[in-house]
Write a protein that holds these residues in place. Sequence first.
Motif, PDB file in Angstrom:
ATOM      1  N   LYS A  39     -66.419  -5.985 -37.308  1.00  0.00           N
ATOM      2  CA  LYS A  39     -67.425  -5.278 -36.371  1.00  0.00           C
ATOM      3  C   LYS A  39     -68.158  -6.343 -35.641  1.00  0.00           C
ATOM      4  O   LYS A  39     -68.280  -7.405 -36.017  1.00  0.00           O
ATOM      5  CB  LYS A  39     -68.317  -4.398 -37.230  1.00  0.00           C
ATOM      6  N   ILE A  79     -55.637  -5.594 -38.395  1.00  0.00           N
ATOM      7  CA  ILE A  79     -56.895  -5.302 -39.003  1.00  0.00           C
ATOM      8  C   ILE A  79     -57.759  -4.765 -37.770  1.00  0.00           C
ATOM      9  O   ILE A  79     -57.901  -5.446 -36.622  1.00  0.00           O
ATOM     10  CB  ILE A  79     -57.726  -6.255 -39.946  1.00  0.00           C
ATOM     11  N   PRO A  80     -58.395  -3.493 -37.677  1.00  0.00           N
ATOM     12  CA  PRO A  80     -59.114  -3.226 -36.782  1.00  0.00           C
ATOM     13  C   PRO A  80     -60.217  -4.010 -36.240  1.00  0.00           C
ATOM     14  O   PRO A  80     -61.003  -4.731 -37.193  1.00  0.00           O
ATOM     15  CB  PRO A  80     -59.946  -1.859 -37.171  1.00  0.00           C
ATOM     16  N   GLY A  81     -60.349  -4.758 -35.021  1.00  0.00           N
ATOM     17  CA  GLY A  81     -61.305  -5.647 -34.658  1.00  0.00           C
ATOM     18  C   GLY A  81     -60.764  -7.064 -34.511  1.00  0.00           C
ATOM     19  O   GLY A  81     -60.967  -7.926 -33.615  1.00  0.00           O
ATOM     20  N   GLU A  82     -59.534  -7.241 -35.001  1.00  0.00           N
ATOM     21  CA  GLU A  82     -58.902  -8.400 -35.229  1.00  0.00           C
ATOM     22  C   GLU A  82     -58.589  -9.108 -33.754  1.00  0.00           C
ATOM     23  O   GLU A  82     -58.790 -10.311 -33.416  1.00  0.00           O
ATOM     24  CB  GLU A  82     -57.511  -8.358 -36.146  1.00  0.00           C
ATOM     25  N   GLN A 129     -61.266  -4.636 -44.404  1.00  0.00           N
ATOM     26  CA  GLN A 129     -60.833  -3.448 -43.740  1.00  0.00           C
ATOM     27  C   GLN A 129     -61.077  -3.095 -42.126  1.00  0.00           C
ATOM     28  O   GLN A 129     -60.213  -2.583 -41.530  1.00  0.00           O
ATOM     29  CB  GLN A 129     -61.649  -2.204 -44.489  1.00  0.00           C
ATOM     30  N   GLU A 130     -62.227  -3.806 -41.694  1.00  0.00           N
ATOM     31  CA  GLU A 130     -62.603  -3.712 -40.481  1.00  0.00           C
ATOM     32  C   GLU A 130     -63.409  -4.923 -40.086  1.00  0.00           C
ATOM     33  O   GLU A 130     -64.132  -5.572 -40.940  1.00  0.00           O
ATOM     34  CB  GLU A 130     -63.222  -2.388 -40.100  1.00  0.00           C
ATOM     35  N   GLU A 142     -59.282  -7.932 -30.809  1.00  0.00           N
ATOM     36  CA  GLU A 142     -60.350  -7.847 -30.027  1.00  0.00           C
ATOM     37  C   GLU A 142     -61.489  -8.987 -30.037  1.00  0.00           C
ATOM     38  O   GLU A 142     -62.210  -9.595 -29.048  1.00  0.00           O
ATOM     39  CB  GLU A 142     -61.447  -6.533 -30.251  1.00  0.00           C
TER      40      GLU A 142
END
Length: 392
Positions: A210, A121-124, A207-208, A126
């Motif tokens: 942040k 998932i985007p950000g996972e 989904q993301e 990071e």
Amino acid sequence: MEKTYDLIIIGGGPAGLAAAIYAGRSQRDTLVVEKGGYGGRVKDTGEIRNYPGTISDSGQGLMEKFHLHAQSYPTVEFCRSTVTGIRKEKGLFTVDTKRRGSFTARSVILALGTKPRELGIPGEKEFVGHGVAYCATCDAEFFKGKNIYVLGAGDQAVEEADYLTGFASKVTIIVLHEKGHLDCNEVSAQRAYKNPKIEFVWSTTVQEIKGSDHVEALVLKNVETGEVSEVPADGLFFFVGMVPQTDLVKELAECDKAGYLKVNEKMETSLPGLYAAGDCTQTFLRQVVTSAADGAVAATASERYVKERGQLDEILSPGSPKTAFIFYNPYRNEDISCVGELEKKLGGEWKFYRQDISRQDLLYRELQVKATVSVAFYQDGKLLEVKAAEQC
């Protein structure tokens, strides 16, 4: 001269430590290689109440007992390092490590365990260590008084969410299924429903993720309506299953589509002399008790393998006479009768050895013999041919 171990065990979780205990009890020269702390992922379990003979203990406490037991045997050694490669040459295994060099053994047990599944998932990636976590016992204290989310609906997710409420001010479980549909056991489900600090978001996925330096919000999507919303969050725990840590050996032994090692009832992989035990195998139940049992079976089977390998090497040494190995199934009367006839036929010219494939199947497997009764002919220690009985 470099030492050759009877057995190298890769992994110091319950399967690896149980294997070490059984190997130590048999006075086998054994090396346990573990990259982290001994005990595996079980150490992260706050309480264990289903291990026979242990009414209640922490995962850490139980694994310390396993480790101390294995350490009590003088023939068992321990090495802290990461294994970087395994190969088999001329009947011996070489295990390469990152900092401690290479070790040689007659047999190897893979007790590689599993790791948390990552969803990408985007950000996972990071935010790992900055609000994204995979272990409640490890990281719960960092979320005291925080508003956190848990992704997953199985036993681990729901039980860990309950544990996290001892630290966080609020825990919201994100469930992919429709309302009321959890994948965990009924006792855990009812306990979670009654916990005032736990809420549920149904038919939803993440989904993301942040944030700036730390997780600050999650973008959620309802899979039924397609609605997307952003909610404030101080952290997200992932409990969406595990994946086997078998990348190291996928070219060495057969795995299933999910990456779990395929083994038989003796914990043998597709490569003779290489065994696997515990959570890294294709098994029905992944618990401490089954992992320990797997380790015991693997250690015992590897001991028999080493003995059988030694016997074969002695029989087939250079200069050995004309030798015939007769493979048969002792549970088939026709096989037993056929073996007797073959012994009479071959007795004058060949020195023959019966191979009961229910107990002595090493050569049978290595030669990939498919049927009984079959005969493997050797001269001067070298294979001449393998024939089915009707061709002899």
